[in-house]
Design an enzyme around this catalytic site. Structure first.
Site, short mmCIF file in Angstrom:
data_model
loop_
_atom_site.label_atom_id
_atom_site.label_comp_id
_atom_site.label_asym_id
_atom_site.label_seq_id
_atom_site.Cartn_x
_atom_site.Cartn_y
_atom_site.Cartn_z
N GLU A 99 43.99 38.89 49.66
CA GLU A 99 45.34 39.34 49.32
C GLU A 99 45.60 40.55 49.99
O GLU A 99 44.95 41.52 49.54
CB GLU A 99 45.56 39.46 47.78
CG GLU A 99 45.49 38.07 47.10
CD GLU A 99 45.86 38.41 45.57
OE1 GLU A 99 46.91 38.30 45.21
OE2 GLU A 99 45.05 38.26 44.93
N ARG A 149 29.79 35.98 42.58
CA ARG A 149 30.45 37.32 42.95
C ARG A 149 29.23 38.32 43.11
O ARG A 149 28.16 38.22 42.37
CB ARG A 149 31.27 37.83 42.02
CG ARG A 149 32.64 37.25 41.92
CD ARG A 149 33.58 37.89 40.67
NE ARG A 149 33.89 39.06 41.10
CZ ARG A 149 35.13 39.69 41.13
NH1 ARG A 149 36.07 38.75 41.10
NH2 ARG A 149 35.47 40.85 41.40
N LYS A 170 42.06 47.15 42.09
CA LYS A 170 42.86 47.93 42.64
C LYS A 170 43.85 48.68 41.41
O LYS A 170 43.98 49.86 41.67
CB LYS A 170 44.02 46.91 43.29
CG LYS A 170 45.20 47.50 43.89
CD LYS A 170 46.40 46.73 44.34
CE LYS A 170 47.69 47.89 44.87
NZ LYS A 170 48.90 46.86 44.88
#
Length: 776
Positions: free
Chosen positions: A277, A488, A498
């Site tokens: 993204e 992950r 973020k």
């Protein structure tokens, strides 16, 4: 007959009747899906047989129930077992593989029978002849090695000639014929084979240079390269065009036709994509995703798209698009093509209309808050007429909180995920053309389909979306790729979200996204971490399916390995002490050659001024020499690379009694006694700024309320940055460009920061020379 509940009375007796032990039967009953399927298989077999199934048939029925991926083939296989057309495990293995590879019904019975050895009878005579031929071939070696010969070779050769022969019968025949040839085992045959003496493990270096061990794995152990690992991983994945062989893949009447078209377009090439993204900077976890997606394609002769998932215009900025591509290329990968979800907005909208027409989607007026989380209330608009949803979807922008939802329940219980939502925000690329935007759940699999992706690799948390991925492609009757999940990669002592990094910036704890204390990839690059070290770290972590949380020192060890080979050595002094050599040999202005890599002088030299005034580290001098090896009164030291030893003549102090200068004499090394230590120094140096970093957070898991009750901002280490504004470095580094890396001898690895100017260089300490638990 329909499967009955496994806990019905009689189920235990039924399972025992086919030869299962009571404990195995009870264990089976605990697995509801397996016991329901096994019960169905036994009931079907008994109807065909007209009596109870014997143990041989029972074992095969149990194997079918526990290994069959698609229950629709159960009846077909049970019939072959009950009628004794499939009688061995070998045949059953072939049968299971066949139905997996031929998902479209009806199955071609003649082809199935041929592939599974149905009706093939292997006689004892054939087995005897095959074993005899094999023993005859190896007779000389057998007579010489006797029972130490690898008998598996004889069995393997016989089996390769007689594919459907029973392995036990072959083994018995081999044992019999070998006994006939060699006679019974003698005492010499029974003696244990002497083993070669084991090489003694090398003792770890007493000075603490032993290998770093993490999770039982030594960092000194050779790691398979990422490419080797990913080529191996390919063996677990489906081959391009064989998507239907994957567990859980849904086959429709049109699947084979769509796969055929897909292969015509791709030519059977592996295709992956990295879909970030563009609303934040990539972090260390993304390094694994980049390596996995681009690396898997590269290792298997395929291609990888960089596709921006730009479906949320509220959070996207140009700087993120640029930084993401920059980092992908910095890590050494070139995208086959750079695409955007927004490239396909028109097609996605057309498909959304088609989805409504097919009765698989509807316009819903529930508020976003109402449908969030697990088990939200069902939508009262779920069954509204197709025509009404079509009309409303066309005018959706005028309906406030309305959404388009898909009619399905996902694995995690989430019902009817949203496909489109209203956002009155211009898009970075499409301007104000749209004010409704598709969601990840709707967009991702369809973009994969458009780009003919073969392997859609994503992290484990998307596993719950796999069924919706397959459902949507099949609901629209378009090519369906396969989603595969991997674990992950997380690091301790850091945050990567973020939202949290923005809070760190706003609070002044860090300067920006690329502050070298963060673990964003731009920050690591700025601190001086080489791309190769990050890729090596991903290879060390391995292409695991399990989520892994690593200590930062494992990454730092990879950095040291690379920089040890790549960073030229220079001398710098962080806390200078002035030293005057009173008997400096003429001429006074001398330049000496210093090797770029002292361990390998073929890599060249740089010149360093050597003058009567030099500077050493304050810590390299003490007034008391007890227990100290460096410069002290009556204790000379060698000056690195000069061939001289210096000895103190006088100590000059300021009015506060602090040492401000030393006067020393120098003697050629060959004329002096060998000193206890050699120290680094600079002469006529450049003044530079040096930034030294320690961990940004004090606790391993700053986001864990149990470890840090006051929240991650309260855990920031107040000493995570120390700046030395007037450090000294030798003149050979003059003009070094940003990101150039050096080893400052005895101090650590340092990288030129982009804040550097022509007037003054700025260096970031990348890592210390040895692991230091508190430093990064």
């Amino acid at each position: 007959p329909a499967a009955m509940a496994a806990d019905e009375p009689g189920a235990l007796e039924l399972f025992v009747s086919i030869g299962l032990s009571e404990s195995k039967a009870r264990e089976t009953l605990r697995n509801q899906a397996l016991s329901a399927l096994l019960r169905e298989a036994i009931v079907q077999a008994q109807e065909i047989l007209g009596s109870a199934a014997d143990k041989t048939v029972g074992t095969l029925l149990y194997n079918v129930a526990s290994r069959l991926k698609d229950p629709k083939h159960l009846g077909f296989l049970v019939e072959y077992i009950a009628t004794k057309k499939i009688v061995t495990d070998l045949q059953l293995n072939a049968a299971l593989e066949y139905v997996k590879s031929h998902p479209v019904e009806p199955i071609d019975a003649a082809d199935f029978a041929r592939e599974c050895g149905v009706g093939v009878i292997v006689t004892p005579e054939q087995i005897e002849e095959a074993v005899e031929a094999s023993i005859s071939k190896h007779r000389a070696q057998l007579l010489s090695e006797r029972y130490r010969f690898n008998m598996g070779l004889l069995m393997g050769e016989a089996r390769s000639k007689l594919k459907w022969a029973d392995g036990k019968i072959i083994k018995n025949e081999v044992d019999l014929q070998v006994l006939h040839l060699l006679g019974p085992k003698t005492e010499a045959d029974l003696e244990k084979k002497s083993k070669a003496p084991k090489a003694r493990a090398t003792e770890p270096d007493k000075k603490g240079k032993g290998a770093v061990v993490e999770n039982g794995k030594s960092l000194a152990e050779p790691t398979k390269s990422l490419m080797e690992q990913l080529r191996g991983e390919a063996l677990k994945f489906h081959k391009p065009g064989e998507n239907y062989k994957t567990e859980g893949y849904v086959v429709t009447p049109n699947t084979m036709n769509l796969l055929k078209q897909h292969l015509e377009i791709t030519g059977g090439q592996v295709r992956t994509r990295f879909p970030p993204e563009p609303n934040g900077i990539l972090h260390i976890g993304h390094a694994k995703a980049i390596n996995f997606n681009f690396g898997f394609a590269k290792a298997n002769g395929g291609i990888c798209f960089l596709r921006y998932d730009d479906t949320n215009p509220e959070k996207e900025e140009e700087k993120y698009f640029t930084a993401i591509r920059d980092i992908v290329e910095w890590l050494g990968y070139t995208p086959y093509a750079v695409t955007h979800a927004s490239d396909y907005f028109d097609q996605l909208y057309t498909w959304a209309v088609d989805l409504i027409r097919r009765g698989h989607a509807y316009v819903c007026h529930q508020k976003v808050e109402e449908i969030k989380g697990h088990n939200p209330p069902p939508s009262p608009w779920r069954d509204r007429p197709v025509e009404e949803s079509l009309l409303l979807f066309e005018v959706l922008p005028f309906h406030g909180e309305a959404t388009l939802r898909m009619k399905l329940v996902m694995e995690d219980g989430k019902m009817d995920p949203v496909a489109y939502r209203i956002k009155y925000t211009p898009h970075h690329r499409t301007g104000d053309k749209w004010c409704i935007y598709p969601t990840y759940d709707y967009t991702h699999c369809l973009c994969d389909s458009i780009e003919n992706i073969t392997h859609s690799l994503c992290t484990k948390e998307f596993q719950a979306r796999r069924s919706s991925y397959f459902w949507l492609c099949n609901a629209l009757d378009v090519y369906c790729p396969v989603q595969w999940e991997y674990g992950r990669l997380n690091l301790l002592y850091t945050v990567v979200s973020k939202r949290k990094i923005i809070r760190l910036v706003d609070s002044g704890a860090v300067r920006d996204w690329d502050d070298p204390r963060l673990f964003t990839l731009t920050a690591l690059r700025r601190r001086g971490f080489p791309a190769e070290a990050i890729n090596n770290f991903c290879a060390r972590v391995g292409v695991t399916v399990a989520q892994c949380t690593m200590e930062p020192h494992m990454l730092e060890a990879c950095v040291r390995e690379v920089l040890n080979e790549q960073a030229p050595r220079v001398m710098a002094v962080l806390e200078p002490l002035c030293v005057t050599i009173v008997n400096f040999p003429a001429p006074h202005k001398v330049k000496i050659d210093v090797p770029n890599f002292p361990a390998d002088e073929t890599k060249g030299f740089h010149k360093v001024p050597f003058q009567p005034t030099i500077y050493i580290e304050q810590s390299d001098f003490r007034e008391v020499k007890k227990g100290y090896k460096r410069l002290a009164p009556g204790q000379p030291v060698g000056l690195r690379h000069t061939g001289y030893v210096i000895a103190i003549q006088s100590i000059i102090k300021d009015t506060n009694g602090r040492v401000k200068e030393l006067e020393v004499t120098c003697t050629k090394s060959e004329a002096a006694e060998k000193p206890k230590a050699f120290i680094h120094w600079v002469s006529n140096p450049l003044v530079c700024e040096v930034r030294q970093y320690e961990r940004l957070f004090l606790h391993k898991n700053p986001e864990d309320p149990a470890e840090v009750p006051q929240g991650f901002l309260s855990d920031v280490n107040p000493n995570s940055l120390s700046v030395i504004e007037e450090a000294l470095v030798d003149r050979s580094v003059c003009g070094a460009k940003p990101f150039t890396k050096f080893q400052f001898e005895r101090l650590g690895y340092f990288s030129v920061d982009p804040d550097s100017t022509g007037a003054k260089l700025v260096f970031n300490r990348t890592v210390t020379l040895k692991e230091d638990p508190g430093k990064v």
